[in-house]
Motif scaffolding. Structure first.
Motif, mmCIF file in Angstrom:
data_model
loop_
_atom_site.group_PDB
_atom_site.id
_atom_site.type_symbol
_atom_site.label_atom_id
_atom_site.label_comp_id
_atom_site.label_asym_id
_atom_site.label_seq_id
_atom_site.Cartn_x
_atom_site.Cartn_y
_atom_site.Cartn_z
ATOM 1 N N UNK A 116 42.698 -93.222 65.256
ATOM 2 C CA UNK A 116 43.201 -94.595 65.176
ATOM 3 C C UNK A 116 43.092 -95.285 66.535
ATOM 4 N N UNK A 117 43.385 -94.573 67.592
ATOM 5 C CA UNK A 117 43.226 -95.125 68.945
ATOM 6 C C UNK A 117 41.801 -95.624 69.147
ATOM 7 N N UNK A 118 40.841 -94.801 68.757
ATOM 8 C CA UNK A 118 39.432 -95.173 68.869
ATOM 9 C C UNK A 118 39.115 -96.377 67.981
ATOM 10 N N UNK A 119 39.639 -96.377 66.769
ATOM 11 C CA UNK A 119 39.416 -97.498 65.840
ATOM 12 C C UNK A 119 39.917 -98.807 66.448
ATOM 13 N N UNK A 120 41.136 -98.781 67.000
ATOM 14 C CA UNK A 120 41.722 -100.002 67.556
ATOM 15 C C UNK A 120 40.908 -100.510 68.744
ATOM 16 N N UNK A 121 40.378 -99.601 69.554
ATOM 17 C CA UNK A 121 39.533 -100.012 70.682
ATOM 18 C C UNK A 121 38.264 -100.682 70.163
ATOM 19 N N UNK A 122 37.667 -100.107 69.136
ATOM 20 C CA UNK A 122 36.466 -100.714 68.560
ATOM 21 C C UNK A 122 36.725 -102.107 68.040
ATOM 22 N N UNK A 123 37.835 -102.305 67.328
ATOM 23 C CA UNK A 123 38.187 -103.625 66.811
ATOM 24 C C UNK A 123 38.454 -104.613 67.945
ATOM 25 N N UNK A 124 39.119 -104.133 68.991
ATOM 26 C CA UNK A 124 39.435 -104.987 70.141
ATOM 27 C C UNK A 124 38.166 -105.484 70.827
ATOM 28 N N UNK A 125 37.239 -104.581 71.091
ATOM 29 C CA UNK A 125 36.008 -104.985 71.772
ATOM 30 C C UNK A 125 35.158 -105.904 70.899
ATOM 31 N N UNK A 126 35.151 -105.655 69.605
ATOM 32 C CA UNK A 126 34.405 -106.537 68.706
ATOM 33 C C UNK A 126 34.957 -107.954 68.762
ATOM 34 N N UNK A 127 36.292 -108.087 68.793
ATOM 35 C CA UNK A 127 36.903 -109.416 68.888
ATOM 36 C C UNK A 127 36.665 -110.033 70.264
ATOM 37 N N UNK A 128 36.746 -109.209 71.316
ATOM 38 C CA UNK A 128 36.576 -109.730 72.672
ATOM 39 C C UNK A 128 35.172 -110.268 72.905
ATOM 40 N N UNK A 129 34.182 -109.666 72.266
ATOM 41 C CA UNK A 129 32.795 -110.102 72.460
ATOM 42 C C UNK A 129 32.558 -111.521 71.941
ATOM 43 N N UNK A 130 33.453 -112.009 71.116
ATOM 44 C CA UNK A 130 33.318 -113.367 70.588
ATOM 45 C C UNK A 130 33.988 -114.401 71.495
ATOM 46 N N UNK A 131 34.654 -113.953 72.555
ATOM 47 C CA UNK A 131 35.425 -114.849 73.405
ATOM 48 C C UNK A 131 34.569 -115.419 74.532
ATOM 49 N N UNK A 132 34.879 -116.650 74.971
ATOM 50 C CA UNK A 132 34.101 -117.262 76.052
ATOM 51 C C UNK A 132 34.298 -116.578 77.396
ATOM 52 N N UNK A 133 35.365 -115.816 77.542
ATOM 53 C CA UNK A 133 35.631 -115.132 78.812
ATOM 54 C C UNK A 133 35.015 -113.728 78.865
ATOM 55 N N UNK A 134 34.393 -113.272 77.788
ATOM 56 C CA UNK A 134 33.914 -111.891 77.713
ATOM 57 C C UNK A 134 32.897 -111.568 78.807
ATOM 58 N N UNK A 135 31.913 -112.445 79.011
ATOM 59 C CA UNK A 135 30.827 -112.127 79.951
ATOM 60 C C UNK A 135 31.314 -111.971 81.381
ATOM 61 N N UNK A 136 32.473 -112.562 81.700
ATOM 62 C CA UNK A 136 32.998 -112.477 83.064
ATOM 63 C C UNK A 136 34.193 -111.526 83.132
ATOM 64 N N UNK A 137 34.207 -110.525 82.263
ATOM 65 C CA UNK A 137 35.352 -109.618 82.198
ATOM 66 C C UNK A 137 34.903 -108.170 82.329
ATOM 67 N N UNK A 138 35.625 -107.424 83.147
ATOM 68 C CA UNK A 138 35.421 -105.986 83.306
ATOM 69 C C UNK A 138 36.475 -105.274 82.456
ATOM 70 N N UNK A 139 36.031 -104.429 81.548
ATOM 71 C CA UNK A 139 36.939 -103.647 80.706
ATOM 72 C C UNK A 139 36.988 -102.218 81.245
#
Length: 649
Positions: free
Chosen positions: A467-490
């Motif tokens: 589940x931890x892995x699942x939640x990370x996958x969902x989080x990154x998928x949502x973050x990639x749609x954000x305008x701040x994604x390209x300037x963000x270090x995860x």
């Protein structure tokens, strides 16, 4: 009349002998279930164990013994008093049986008898009680223990009657007996400690089995902090100062402190400052061994396995400790684990440090600690609030926005949703951000929302990992749609592994955790086997931003070419270690010095001297860290405005 044959002391001996038998059975069961780890030649541990058992009984029996000996004869002979003592015997047996079961559960979680972690669990009883209620059938368990206690007290009825029918001693005899009990408790206090008479080193399981859980629990109240100079081997300040320079003299560092042991230095990172956002996710109890890309065949981490190929991934990275507060301390302050409590939990002395968040807040970042649980746990709110962060935790979030929670906090997916909202808000304000997260789902009782993965909630660690892995996958998928994604270090890193116990005091393989640094537009994806520690993360992130700053970090920038010797620092509440990639030096209380050659292999243990270069390095890190903390050399000192302006051009 023989005092030992008197009614008060016969009853006291009956009760304490019953406790002693329960202690023996507890030790035997723990040993039998861990024979492989405990190894051979374990019989002496029972002899040492009896000393600890008797030491605890000397404390525990003192109040009751004084009452029994000083009880007026008229009260003693009353029928109601006899029933009171019968009930007391039954309740004490229940308490000892409950303690034995609690020890088993604690051992299953940590691989040790009670220590100051158990004390912390008592302090944060709300979370711990809820966790127990969600993890175990507590009602059934308590009922079984109550029935056993009643049955045992009835089985001892004949001995109980014989004890109470014995004659009462004269007043003088009772006073002598009371004085003897007090002297016995005092002698136990002077002769026994948490680490003696157990030997330094050797098989850690045997050392733990030899101790007494209740004794360790109460001793932890006194010894939750250990003064380094008093308990550990030190070296002269000039030797430590020279070694510090060898360990921390990066090419772009200039020491500026007046004290020889002051590590404050100016870090001049080359290049133009780039104010990239940082989302730093600290994952609860995540061992590198769970990853499919590390050989696990259960397919628990498909998202992290894919992320590994897209990230700067460190495959030789280690946690500094065995608990969440240690991981947060190392990641935030870049300091080795000082003995006893972590700085996070040193109430009244947990703030004012030059943290990662403080460094970034000084140049305009919104530094936020985002926790899935309640931030008073482990003193997190006070620590982060006093070191440059604002805090968002479960209590900051409306109930309608929490879709699932357990004893430890909201589900990871709810935590990530709050993170996205915080990032969106800062982006709207055109403010760079550091969002430092602490997850909770990968923790007993291992519960999470239904219909997310193919393992039912509450069925164990495997499901929580997936589940931890699942939640990370969902989080990154949502973050990639954000305008701040390209300037963000995860950043994804564990606070500690899922289990650190082993045959050795510091089993180094059990401290290995993964580190992902992901930013497709900012960081080249590659894998490195560079030996690294949690204390290296903060300076590495500031190096990625090309930030010039005053550092009190013991860590180093992992992305900078430098000739510094490899090392990681690891510890638990007593033992402190330095691992150089091959061998491990361990510092222990009472000036203990050891080394483990080939620590990742057969790990050959031997006694060592302070002149051993590996041991000298270990002493240097821990002596300097403890000294810096005690002398307030690690505090936050804002750089002059002019120097900040120069650094951001």
């Amino acid at each position: 009349m023989d005092l030992l044959k008197s009614a008060p002391l016969r009853f006291l001996l009956l009760l304490t002998s019953s406790w002693l038998v329960i202690f023996l059975l507890t030790r035997s069961v723990l040993l039998i279930t861990h024979l492989d780890e405990a190894g051979s030649h374990f019989l002496p541990l029972f002899g040492i164990g009896v000393l600890y058992d008797l030491g605890f009984l000397a404390y525990a029996a003192l109040p009751l013994g004084l009452y029994l000996l000083l009880c007026p004869p008229g009260l003693w002979r009353r029928k109601g008093h006899r029933w009171f003592l019968q009930g007391l015997l039954c309740v004490s047996l229940f308490a000892m049986l409950f303690t034995a079961v609690a020890e088993w559960l604690f051992w299953d979680e940590f691989g040790v008898r009670f220590n100051f972690i158990a004390v912390d669990y008592l302090v944060y009883s709300d979370e711990v009680l809820n966790n127990l209620l969600e993890s175990y059938p507590i009602g059934t368990l308590l009922s079984i223990l109550a029935v056993l206690a009643i049955a045992l007290s009835l089985a001892l009825r004949k001995l109980f009657n014989a004890a109470l029918d014995a004659p009462l001693p004269a007043l003088r005899g009772r006073l002598v007996g009371a004085l003897g009990l007090a002297l016995l408790a005092g002698a136990s206090l002077q002769l026994l400690s948490q680490d003696s008479p157990r030997a330094q080193g050797g098989n850690a399981y045997q050392n733990e089995l030899a101790s007494n859980g209740p004794y360790q629990f109460f001793a932890a109240f006194r010894n939750n902090e250990l003064d380094y100079p008093q308990f550990y081997r030190s070296l002269p300040a000039p030797i430590v100062a020279r070694q510090l320079r060898d360990e921390l003299s990066e090419p772009n560092a200039r020491f500026i402190g007046n004290d020889p042991l002051d590590i404050r230095r100016v870090i001049d990172n080359p290049g133009t400052l780039r104010k990239a956002n940082i989302i730093l996710v600290t994952i609860e109890s995540f061992s590198a061994k769970y990853m499919g890309s590390n050989g696990d065949e259960r397919n628990l981490t498909p998202n992290l396995d894919a992320l590994r190929k897209q990230s700067l991934y460190f495959n030789n990275f280690y946690a500094t400790g065995t608990r969440t507060d240690r991981g947060l301390e190392a990641i935030t302050l870049a300091i080795p684990p000082t003995p006893g409590r972590s700085i996070v939990k040193r109430v009244g002395r947990e703030s004012g440090f030059a943290s990662l968040g403080q460094q970034l807040s000084a140049i305009g970042y919104d530094s936020v600690f985002v926790y899935g649980g309640r931030g008073y746990f482990d003193n997190m709110n006070a620590f982060f609030g006093g070191n440059g962060y604002r805090v968002v935790d479960q209590s900051s979030v409306e109930e309608s926005q929490i879709h699932f929670k357990n004893a430890w906090g909201m589900a990871d997916e709810d935590l990530y949703q709050q993170t996205l909202k915080l990032a969106d808000a800062d982006y709207e304000k055109q403010q760079p951000f550091l969002l430092q997260l602490m997850t909770t789902s990968n923790h007993r009782p291992y519960t999470y929302p239904d219909d997310r993965i193919d393992i039912k909630s509450g069925k164990g660690r495997d499901g929580a990992v997936k589940y931890t892995d699942y939640a990370i996958g969902q989080f990154l998928e949502a973050a990639r749609q954000k305008p701040w994604f390209d300037n963000t270090i995860f950043v994804f890193v564990a606070d500690h592994t899922a289990g650190s116990a082993g045959k050795e005091d510091l089993p180094i393989t059990n401290y290995q955790i993964p580190l992902f640094i992901y930013g497709p537009k900012l960081i080249e994806a590659r894998e490195t086997a560079q030996l690294a520690s949690q204390i290296d993360l903060a300076p590495t992130l500031l190096g990625l931003l090309n930030l010039d700053y005053q550092s009190t970090f013991f860590g180093r920038n992992l992305l900078q070419d430098n000739p510094l010797p490899p090392r990681v620092v690891v510890g638990n509440y007593q033992h402190l270690g330095l691992f150089d990639g091959q061998d491990l030096a361990i510092l222990s209380p009472r000036q203990g010095l050891r080394r483990h050659d080939q620590a990742l292999g057969d790990s050959r243990e031997s006694q060592a001297e302070a002149s051993d270069p590996l041991v000298t390095r270990a002493i240097t890190y821990y002596q300097a860290a403890s000294y810096g903390f005690k002398q307030q050399l690690l505090g936050w000192k804002p750089a002059p405005k002019a120097s900040v302006e120069i650094s951001v051009r």
